[in-house]
Scaffold this active site. Structure first.
Site, PDB file in Angstrom:
ATOM      1  N   GLU A   1      11.513  43.174 173.819  1.00  0.00           N
ATOM      2  CA  GLU A   1      11.805  42.674 172.481  1.00  0.00           C
ATOM      3  C   GLU A   1      12.160  41.199 172.585  1.00  0.00           C
ATOM      4  O   GLU A   1      12.326  40.669 173.685  1.00  0.00           O
ATOM      5  CB  GLU A   1      12.946  43.478 171.841  1.00  0.00           C
ATOM      6  CG  GLU A   1      14.266  43.396 172.574  1.00  0.00           C
ATOM      7  CD  GLU A   1      15.288  44.436 172.099  1.00  0.00           C
ATOM      8  OE1 GLU A   1      14.900  45.528 171.678  1.00  0.00           O
ATOM      9  OE2 GLU A   1      16.490  44.124 172.170  1.00  0.00           O
TER      10      GLU A   1
ATOM     11  N   HIS B   1      20.617  44.357 168.496  1.00  0.00           N
ATOM     12  CA  HIS B   1      21.063  44.184 169.881  1.00  0.00           C
ATOM     13  C   HIS B   1      21.653  42.791 170.055  1.00  0.00           C
ATOM     14  O   HIS B   1      21.124  41.813 169.525  1.00  0.00           O
ATOM     15  CB  HIS B   1      19.886  44.313 170.849  1.00  0.00           C
ATOM     16  CG  HIS B   1      19.461  45.734 171.064  1.00  0.00           C
ATOM     17  ND1 HIS B   1      18.179  46.056 171.419  1.00  0.00           N
ATOM     18  CD2 HIS B   1      20.137  46.895 170.989  1.00  0.00           C
ATOM     19  CE1 HIS B   1      18.088  47.372 171.544  1.00  0.00           C
ATOM     20  NE2 HIS B   1      19.265  47.905 171.287  1.00  0.00           N
TER      21      HIS B   1
END
Lengths: 370, 295
Positions: free
Chosen positions: B210, B247
């Site tokens: 990511e 995150h």
């Protein structure tokens, strides 16, 4: 604020006074000589926004403070100004301690080109020194850096001292960045060797440490919209975007992937909402309720339940639907424990239930265009 | 074969008497994991799902011969609990908790490096070797199936999504490991890829990355010298810069960590980068077919 933390840690910073009135600012200038009058707000870019003025005399200081006090800076009203002694700057350096994520260790960064954003400094002018844990920054490392910066020999001890104190702040304050930019050599012209001083500083503290109640004396300066503040208060990760499809998924990665999938079908997400890997019904329902209150054109919920029970999620969605009558299309992808039961519950309430993320994203993008 | 954990792994569960610890101990046992002991200070002598609980990791290892640990302790307790497990000689040590302060994570990684222990996490779902061999963590056991595909990922439910699609497509997994979504984690892409490259059973690797950080770019450097095909999916193609996407590590900042940079680096290393999560399984199938065709 950052400079105050450094000052208390023994790092030399310019002398200054916190002032609430133009008269106090004038008194500060009478005491300190030429000063910079700075708006006290926790937002970046205040200089460009007119929040910093230079004053040579007490009268100028009075005028500058009168102009800045009460000003609105990016939504924050200025209640106090900081009147700071102006320095005779000879050289501007850059010195910071941060974290090298790949190396999983602290990293010292220095440059002889201070006073500009480090991103704008050419790579070859940047000095990096990895710091091993648990031993930390040693004096010899600071001396190496001082030499490479080309500092005069008489400044090496002061540089080592400042670097050591910055490192101590970095560790003790749960910092992700302690930055002196510029670190200046000043007042060399007065016969004495130049002094090293942190003319400006920045301290970024780890959100997770703050969240656990560490560093209670440091402010939590998060820039968030009102909607973001409301959803985050539920303990969920939320970012507002500029589209028209409300999105909720469980897990950061799958939420990002859901936004990507929507856009690949021409949809425009209005938010990132991660309801958590182990999405529980309570906060999920509240977050959904807040999302619906913003009148999106469609709502896409993408739940890949690991441990999450699909019937519980379905019940939460149905509860919200009954509480808040809404007309926009609601598209739910629901996979996991008790998936069939959850899907049937939703269908019985007239809510489109999918097992494929692709089909749900496509349907949401299409619904938003109607 | 597999990496890091298998049917011989004897697992210690720290925080076993807590709600999460007790629930997942039962789940791990049902999967087939050899959970041999638990640790919970002040609660030694109890049992959870038939697993004996000890006061310290040292005692638990001494009496039950544990080899690896999974921690279900809260973020505030992670530093102490992980160092205790490392000190007791356990490896890997899997840290499930999220919101672990980054300085605590750095301390744990430094201690692990000094002792030669592997840490997985924090902020991970853990690691799983399918076929009822070992599951250390929280993923749902039913999505896995044994087979030739290694999976290493930064995020949890996105891993589940992709693993489930592999399983549905008849593509089983050798080991599936979650690195965790924090900026400072133990095992990284490169360490996982090194192990998959030496594993006889693993014939292809799926990398789920990511935006944020440089882990994917570093992985790309290593992949250039790998003889097994790698398929990647990267989340966050459309994420705005400067915003933290859930995150702590998923943020494009200071011009680093962009989707384009990662995609470019991986493609230059010969990795097939999937546009969407559902494109991963077909790409893996194609890569495996090419591999067996050439042999």
């Amino acid at each position: 604020m950052a400079k105050e933390v450094l000052r208390r840690a023994g790092v030399p910073v310019p002398d200054g006074r916190l002032c609430r009135t133009p008269d106090e600012a004038a008194a500060a200038a009478a005491e300190l000589g030429p000063i910079a009058v700075k708006a006290q707000v926790l937002v970046g870019g205040r200089g460009r926004a007119g929040g910093i003025r230079i004053a040579e005399t007490p009268e100028e200081a009075r005028g500058a403070a009168a102009a800045i006090l009460g000003m609105d800076l990016k939504g924050h009203r200025v209640e106090t100004v900081y009147c700071e002694q102006r320095l005779e700057i000879d050289r501007e350096l850059y010195l910071a301690i941060t974290i090298d994520h790949s190396a999983r260790r602290p990293l010292l960064i220095a440059s002889a080109d201070g006073g500009v954003a480090i991103e704008e400094v050419p790579e070859k002018a940047i000095i990096r020194r990895m710091i091993d844990l648990p031993w930390g920054l040693q004096p010899f490392m600071a001396r190496q850096v001082a030499l490479r910066l080309g500092l005069p020999a008489e400044a090496h001890a002061a540089f080592s001292d400042i670097a050591g104190r910055l490192y101590a702040v970095f560790r003790e304050r749960d910092a992700t960045l302690v930055e002196c930019n510029p670190l200046v050599i000043c007042d060399s012209g007065r016969g004495a060797p130049g002094r090293l001083m942190a003319a400006d500083a920045r301290l970024n503290v780890d959100d997770d440490a703050l969240g656990l109640g560490r560093q209670p004396d440091l402010p939590h300066t998060e820039t968030a919209t009102d909607l973001e503040k409301r959803v985050r208060a539920l303990g969920l990760a939320f970012v507002e975007l500029d589209g028209d499809i409300a999105v909720m998924a469980n897990g950061a990665g799958i939420t990002m992937a859901t936004l990507d999938a929507l856009q690949s079908f021409g949809g425009r997400p209005m938010n990132f909402l991660d309801a958590g890997g182990g999405a529980s019904a309570g906060p999920t329902a509240e977050a959904l309720d807040i999302l619906l209150s913003t009148s999106p054109k469609a709502v896409l919920i993408n739940i890949f339940g690991g441990i999450t029970r699909c019937d519980e999620v379905a019940q939460a969605i149905i509860d919200v639907k009954q509480r808040r009558a809404f007309s926009m299309p609601l598209l739910v992808r629901l996979v996991g424990t008790n998936e069939q039961r959850g899907t049937e519950m939703l269908r019985a309430e007239g809510i489109a239930a999918f097992t494929s993320m692709r089909e749900a994203a496509r349907a949401a993008a299409e619904a938003s265009r109607r | 074969m597999s990496i890091l954990v298998d049917e011989r792994t004897k697992v210690l569960v720290a925080g076993i008497t807590g709600r999460q610890g007790a629930f997942h101990t039962q789940q791990m046992l049902e999967f087939g994991t050899r959970v041999v002991c638990g640790v919970a200070p002040g609660r030694g002598g109890r049992e959870v799902s038939g697993v004996p609980v000890f006061e310290t990791a040292e005692d638990a290892v001494d009496k039950r011969g544990a080899t690896a640990a999974v921690l279900f302790v809260p973020a505030t307790a992670v530093r102490d609990s992980a160092c205790e497990a490392i000190d007791a000689g356990l490896s890997p040590v899997v840290i499930i908790a999220e919101h672990v302060p980054v300085h605590d994570a750095m301390d744990v990684m430094a201690f692990a490096a000094a002792r030669g222990a592997v840490v997985i996490g924090p902020n991970t779902y853990g690691i799983c070797t399918p076929g009822g061999k070992a599951k250390l963590g929280i993923p749902p056991g039913r999505i896995f199936h044994p087979g030739p595909v290694g999976v290493v990922a930064r995020s949890g439910t996105l891993s589940y999504e992709i693993v489930a699609s592999l399983t549905e497509d008849g593509l089983g997994q050798s080991t599936v490991v979650g690195m965790g979504g924090d900026p400072v984690v133990g095992l990284g892409f490169v360490e996982a890829l090194k192990r998959f490259a030496k594993d006889e059973e693993t014939r292809a690797v799926v990398l789920v990355g990511e935006i944020g950080g440089t882990a994917e770019e570093e992985a790309a450097e290593f992949i250039k010298g790998m003889d097994r095909p790698v398929v990647a999916y990267l989340a966050g193609a459309t994420a705005p810069p400067g915003r933290r996407m859930g995150h702590a590590g998923a943020i494009v900042e200071r011009g680093r960590g962009s989707f384009q940079s990662k995609r470019h680096a991986l493609e230059a290393a010969g990795v097939a980068v999937a546009e969407m999560p559902w494109d991963v399984a077909p790409l893996v199938r194609a890569a495996l077919l090419r591999g067996s065709g050439g042999a």
